[in-house]
Design an enzyme around this catalytic site. Sequence first.
Site, PDB file in Angstrom:
ATOM      1  N   LYS A 286      -3.662  -3.045  16.094  1.00 18.75           N
ATOM      2  CA  LYS A 286      -4.363  -1.943  15.406  1.00 18.75           C
ATOM      3  C   LYS A 286      -5.216  -1.163  16.417  1.00 18.75           C
ATOM      4  O   LYS A 286      -5.276   0.062  16.385  1.00 18.75           O
ATOM      5  CB  LYS A 286      -5.224  -2.471  14.255  1.00 18.75           C
ATOM      6  CG  LYS A 286      -4.412  -3.039  13.095  1.00 18.75           C
ATOM      7  CD  LYS A 286      -3.499  -1.998  12.465  1.00 18.75           C
ATOM      8  CE  LYS A 286      -2.558  -2.551  11.430  1.00 18.75           C
ATOM      9  NZ  LYS A 286      -1.483  -1.650  11.031  1.00 18.75           N
TER      10      LYS A 286
ATOM     11  N   LEU B 289      -6.997 -13.699  -0.248  1.00 20.31           N
ATOM     12  CA  LEU B 289      -7.734 -14.304  -1.359  1.00 20.31           C
ATOM     13  C   LEU B 289      -7.167 -13.944  -2.744  1.00 20.31           C
ATOM     14  O   LEU B 289      -6.888 -14.842  -3.546  1.00 20.31           O
ATOM     15  CB  LEU B 289      -9.215 -13.882  -1.261  1.00 20.31           C
ATOM     16  CG  LEU B 289     -10.128 -14.378  -2.371  1.00 20.31           C
ATOM     17  CD1 LEU B 289     -10.173 -15.909  -2.409  1.00 20.31           C
ATOM     18  CD2 LEU B 289     -11.543 -13.819  -2.191  1.00 20.31           C
TER      19      LEU B 289
ATOM     20  N   ILE C 153       0.844  -1.208   0.000  1.00 21.28           N
ATOM     21  CA  ILE C 153       0.000   0.000   0.000  1.00 21.28           C
ATOM     22  C   ILE C 153       0.878   1.257   0.000  1.00 21.28           C
ATOM     23  O   ILE C 153       0.562   2.259  -0.654  1.00 21.28           O
ATOM     24  CB  ILE C 153      -0.972  -0.019   1.206  1.00 21.28           C
ATOM     25  CG1 ILE C 153      -1.787  -1.326   1.188  1.00 21.28           C
ATOM     26  CG2 ILE C 153      -1.908   1.184   1.166  1.00 21.28           C
ATOM     27  CD1 ILE C 153      -2.553  -1.620   2.464  1.00 21.28           C
TER      28      ILE C 153
ATOM     29  N   PHE D 212     -10.598  -1.541   4.398  1.00 26.02           N
ATOM     30  CA  PHE D 212     -11.302  -2.812   4.250  1.00 26.02           C
ATOM     31  C   PHE D 212     -10.327  -3.763   3.517  1.00 26.02           C
ATOM     32  O   PHE D 212      -9.188  -3.859   3.933  1.00 26.02           O
ATOM     33  CB  PHE D 212     -12.695  -2.570   3.666  1.00 26.02           C
ATOM     34  CG  PHE D 212     -13.592  -2.058   4.786  1.00 26.02           C
ATOM     35  CD1 PHE D 212     -13.350  -0.810   5.377  1.00 26.02           C
ATOM     36  CD2 PHE D 212     -14.554  -2.865   5.352  1.00 26.02           C
ATOM     37  CE1 PHE D 212     -14.068  -0.384   6.494  1.00 26.02           C
ATOM     38  CE2 PHE D 212     -15.290  -2.443   6.462  1.00 26.02           C
ATOM     39  CZ  PHE D 212     -15.043  -1.208   7.024  1.00 26.02           C
TER      40      PHE D 212
ATOM     41  N   THR E 204     -10.463  -4.822  10.680  1.00 26.41           N
ATOM     42  CA  THR E 204     -10.364  -5.909  11.656  1.00 26.41           C
ATOM     43  C   THR E 204     -10.754  -5.418  13.063  1.00 26.41           C
ATOM     44  O   THR E 204     -11.177  -6.217  13.898  1.00 26.41           O
ATOM     45  CB  THR E 204      -8.934  -6.515  11.616  1.00 26.41           C
ATOM     46  OG1 THR E 204      -8.950  -7.746  12.295  1.00 26.41           O
ATOM     47  CG2 THR E 204      -7.896  -5.634  12.254  1.00 26.41           C
TER      48      THR E 204
ATOM     49  N   PHE F 161       2.942   3.002   7.627  1.00 24.24           N
ATOM     50  CA  PHE F 161       2.546   1.699   7.078  1.00 24.24           C
ATOM     51  C   PHE F 161       3.404   0.582   7.672  1.00 24.24           C
ATOM     52  O   PHE F 161       3.182  -0.588   7.378  1.00 24.24           O
ATOM     53  CB  PHE F 161       2.795   1.659   5.556  1.00 24.24           C
ATOM     54  CG  PHE F 161       1.932   2.558   4.731  1.00 24.24           C
ATOM     55  CD1 PHE F 161       0.601   2.253   4.496  1.00 24.24           C
ATOM     56  CD2 PHE F 161       2.450   3.710   4.154  1.00 24.24           C
ATOM     57  CE1 PHE F 161      -0.191   3.058   3.697  1.00 24.24           C
ATOM     58  CE2 PHE F 161       1.669   4.532   3.368  1.00 24.24           C
ATOM     59  CZ  PHE F 161       0.344   4.210   3.137  1.00 24.24           C
TER      60      PHE F 161
ATOM     61  N   SER G 182      -7.414  -0.829  10.303  1.00 22.61           N
ATOM     62  CA  SER G 182      -8.005  -1.949   9.566  1.00 22.61           C
ATOM     63  C   SER G 182      -9.438  -2.181  10.016  1.00 22.61           C
ATOM     64  O   SER G 182      -9.781  -1.947  11.189  1.00 22.61           O
ATOM     65  CB  SER G 182      -7.168  -3.186   9.868  1.00 22.61           C
ATOM     66  OG  SER G 182      -7.815  -4.349   9.426  1.00 22.61           O
TER      67      SER G 182
ATOM     68  N   TYR H  92      -2.360  -9.349  15.979  1.00 24.09           N
ATOM     69  CA  TYR H  92      -2.294  -8.342  14.912  1.00 24.09           C
ATOM     70  C   TYR H  92      -3.445  -7.329  15.072  1.00 24.09           C
ATOM     71  O   TYR H  92      -3.228  -6.116  15.088  1.00 24.09           O
ATOM     72  CB  TYR H  92      -2.372  -9.006  13.528  1.00 24.09           C
ATOM     73  CG  TYR H  92      -2.610  -7.990  12.428  1.00 24.09           C
ATOM     74  CD1 TYR H  92      -1.564  -7.196  11.960  1.00 24.09           C
ATOM     75  CD2 TYR H  92      -3.886  -7.784  11.888  1.00 24.09           C
ATOM     76  CE1 TYR H  92      -1.783  -6.223  10.976  1.00 24.09           C
ATOM     77  CE2 TYR H  92      -4.108  -6.829  10.913  1.00 24.09           C
ATOM     78  CZ  TYR H  92      -3.061  -6.062  10.455  1.00 24.09           C
ATOM     79  OH  TYR H  92      -3.285  -5.093   9.494  1.00 24.09           O
TER      80      TYR H  92
ATOM     81  N   ASN I  67       9.530  -6.911   4.603  1.00 22.60           N
ATOM     82  CA  ASN I  67       8.476  -7.597   3.839  1.00 22.60           C
ATOM     83  C   ASN I  67       8.315  -6.963   2.465  1.00 22.60           C
ATOM     84  O   ASN I  67       7.196  -6.859   1.950  1.00 22.60           O
ATOM     85  CB  ASN I  67       7.157  -7.553   4.621  1.00 22.60           C
ATOM     86  CG  ASN I  67       6.152  -8.559   4.093  1.00 22.60           C
ATOM     87  OD1 ASN I  67       6.526  -9.679   3.735  1.00 22.60           O
ATOM     88  ND2 ASN I  67       4.894  -8.171   4.005  1.00 22.60           N
TER      89      ASN I  67
END
Length: 339
Positions: free
Chosen positions: A156, A203, A15, A181, A129, A83, A127, A152, A38
């Site tokens: 957040k 996914l 991102i 999202f 989440t 980030f 997030s 995780y 990463n």
Amino acid sequence: MKKECVLVAGGAGYIGSHTTVELIEAGYDVVIADNLSNSEMRAVEGVRKITGVDVPFVQVDCCDKEAFRQLFEQYTFDSAIHFAASKAVGESVEKPMLYYRNNLLSLMNLVELMHEYGRHHLVFSSSCTVYGEPDKQPVTELTPRKEATSPYGNTKQISEDILRDTVKAWPEMKAIALRYFNPIGAHPSALIGELPRGVPQNLVPYVTQTAAGIRKCLSVFGDDYPTPDGSCIRDYIDVTDLAKAHVKAIDRMVGGKNKAGYEVFNVGTGRGVSVLELVKGFERVNGVKLNYKIAPRRAGDIIAIWADPTLANEELGWRAERTLDETLASAWRWQQSLK
Ligand code: NAD
Ligand code: WQD
């Protein structure tokens, strides 16, 4: 006139690299800080190629405060985006300390250094989440946060709380948390995109790698959920649209438009899409056949969540523009460019 400069911590990532492009295209200067834990330099090179700007890159671990301080000594900027976090939910369950240390320490160091050096505008990657399994759809920023189900997710929530409390204590500091999202897709140039390490957990990278023959078969985790087609529902947001939300958040703070020292915005499309809809959409748009099977539910998955993005629409002047078809086409172009 001198341009405003933005520090993008974690800017070599998925991102962050897309956001760097959008910031530059909106007229900002950017300096990227990343430890490449990463990510790869190819993302920074992709950003430079797209923008034609030799964006400065500093390899630094934001958890190493003294090393991070050198960057503050070297570059002048007024705004920063954080980030720089670890993001694998499953790994966070196995290695909670790694997640608490990396995600919280990197943020606390950034905030403290910003305060010390008089840099006042911060955007934070939060997030959806934080909402857990919501009782009502779509979720607004007032939907209560639920107890986190992973370390995780907890980082957040704690990070949001750190920012809320800090701007109270340091009123000159402004912070905006963007609750993303499900970010998917890649830059239309196919020069930058997501680079998952190992077997993808998310996914869309699994879908594109299956289409490319890298994975044999996609498992659709569950078709017996209480949803119209039985598969889970998410709000998939194009990564370039998401990147533009960061530009709007920075614009808001630079322009002094904040209504409060700490603000939170959902960044989603407002459209709930099931796993099976996404899979079939990918096949249709890209003219490829996906090998997939229905598999048991994945532990910890929530059934459905999608955003009410009204606040971001109205206050940030931001809205998702790309269709799911465009985004799925960009994801496939990116995957093919990796051959
Ligand atoms: P990413 O892993 O591609 O990017 C994160 C970048 O930060 C990487 O380049 C990594 O090398 C760097 N980094 C990590 N720890 C660092 C440290 N201590 N010092 C310096 N650099 C460090 O992940 P992403 O998908 O681009 O996510 C960016 C942010 O958005 C993360 O905070 C993530 O939690 C959050 N987020 C991501 C998603 C998603 O699905 N991708 C959804 C919601 C929120
Ligand atoms: C989406 C849907 C799966 C892989 C995660 C984090 C969340 C946020 C975004 C950072 C689900 C299904 C997946 C597969 C499948 N990240 N699926 N087969 O779980 O919504 O969110 O990333 O903040 O915190 O939890 O995203 O892409 O993993 O899954 O059927 O091989 O696809 O069951 O319904 P998720 P995802």
